[in-house]
Motif scaffolding. Structure first.
Motif, short mmCIF file in Angstrom:
data_model
loop_
_atom_site.label_atom_id
_atom_site.label_comp_id
_atom_site.label_asym_id
_atom_site.label_seq_id
_atom_site.Cartn_x
_atom_site.Cartn_y
_atom_site.Cartn_z
N ASP A 1 0.85 -1.20 0.00
CA ASP A 1 0.00 0.00 0.00
C ASP A 1 0.88 1.25 0.00
O ASP A 1 2.03 1.21 0.42
CB ASP A 1 -0.86 0.06 1.28
N GLU B 1 -3.55 -7.70 12.90
CA GLU B 1 -3.54 -6.93 11.64
C GLU B 1 -2.15 -6.99 11.01
O GLU B 1 -1.14 -6.92 11.73
CB GLU B 1 -3.87 -5.48 11.99
N LYS C 1 -0.11 -5.18 7.61
CA LYS C 1 -0.18 -4.31 6.44
C LYS C 1 1.21 -4.20 5.85
O LYS C 1 2.19 -4.09 6.59
CB LYS C 1 -0.63 -2.90 6.85
N SER C 2 1.28 -4.21 4.54
CA SER C 2 2.60 -4.02 3.92
C SER C 2 2.54 -2.77 3.05
O SER C 2 1.48 -2.44 2.50
CB SER C 2 2.98 -5.24 3.10
N TYR C 3 3.68 -2.10 2.95
CA TYR C 3 3.71 -0.83 2.22
C TYR C 3 4.70 -0.88 1.06
O TYR C 3 5.65 -1.68 1.08
CB TYR C 3 4.08 0.31 3.19
N GLU D 1 3.77 -3.56 8.73
CA GLU D 1 3.26 -3.13 10.03
C GLU D 1 2.43 -4.24 10.63
O GLU D 1 1.47 -4.72 10.01
CB GLU D 1 2.40 -1.87 9.84
#
Ligand code: NAP
Length: 192
Positions: free
Chosen positions: A40, A171, A173-175, A181
């Motif tokens: 993301d 949770e 999340k990858s960026y 995260e």
């Protein structure tokens, strides 16, 4: 009395090998160059709105001294005008109204002063204070941002833990920047 609606979060960024700073305190390695196509993009508007949901910050004196150094270098103050509690036994410069110094029992600070007054309480470092927060069973969740780098040695995410602490992965999340995260809830905590 603890406010059941309050949430104590520990948040830091660390290298893949679990260090939050080099041994001498430098965090130059936080600036990495990577690209993960499937990740993301961090939307500054979203980040700003998210930061608004944080009600106060807690940090150790060494983290505060790093924040003051960053500010002196023109990099700004990351904590806005949110109340910021700095743990220290020393006399340190107080550069803004929102900063309050605290010495003593961390459980008392969190359960008697912060939880009744604030909903979202963020511990932002360093390893000593976050280790103490977890050891004393004060944290509800841990947000761990893994930076795509290995630095070999440094100051660990949590100092002086004397037991295992079971977590629930809540949770991921990858960026695009290659940062991942992770948000974990602390299990068996406050009846959870
Ligand atoms: N990567 C990241 O996301 C991240 C985040 C935060 C910090 N950092 C880095 O981590 C390093 C600092 O971490 P650290 O683990 O060395 O130190 P720290 O946790 O920031 O500060 C530890 C100090 O806080 C004070 N303290 C702790 N508990 C206390 C209590 N109950 N009452 C009163 N004072 C208390 C003591 O200092 P006194 O001697 O003042 O009493 C102690 O030496 C810095 O290099 C910083 O840049 C990185």
């Amino acid at each position: 009395m603890a406010n059941p609606g309050s949430l104590v979060t520990i948040h830091m960024a660390a290298s893949l090998d679990g260090f939050i700073a080099r041994k001498d305190g430098r965090v130059d390695w936080l600036e990495t160059v990577d690209e993960f196509a499937g990740g993301d993009t961090m939307d500054p508007g979203f980040v700003e709105a998210f930061l608004e949901t944080i009600d106060c910050y807690v940090m150790g004196s060494r983290t505060y001294e790093t924040a003051l150094r960053f500010e002196a270098q023109g990099l700004g103050w990351s904590y806005g005008d949110k109340p910021t509690f700095v743990l220290t036994s020393r006399e340190l410069p107080r550069t803004r109204q929102s900063v309050e110094f605290y010495t003593g029992d961390l459980t008392q600070l969190v359960n008697e002063r912060l939880r009744p007054r604030f909903r979202s309480i963020w511990f932002v470092g360093g390893g000593v204070v976050c280790g103490e927060c977890l050891r004393l069973d004060l944290a509800d969740e841990i947000r761990y941002s893994i930076v795509p780098i290995v630095i070999g040695e440094g100051i660990p995410f949590f100092e002086k833990l004397d037991r295992d602490i079971a977590l629930h992965l809540a949770e991921v999340k990858s960026y695009k920047s290659g940062m991942v995260e992770l948000r974990y809830e602390v299990r068996g905590h406050r009846g959870g």
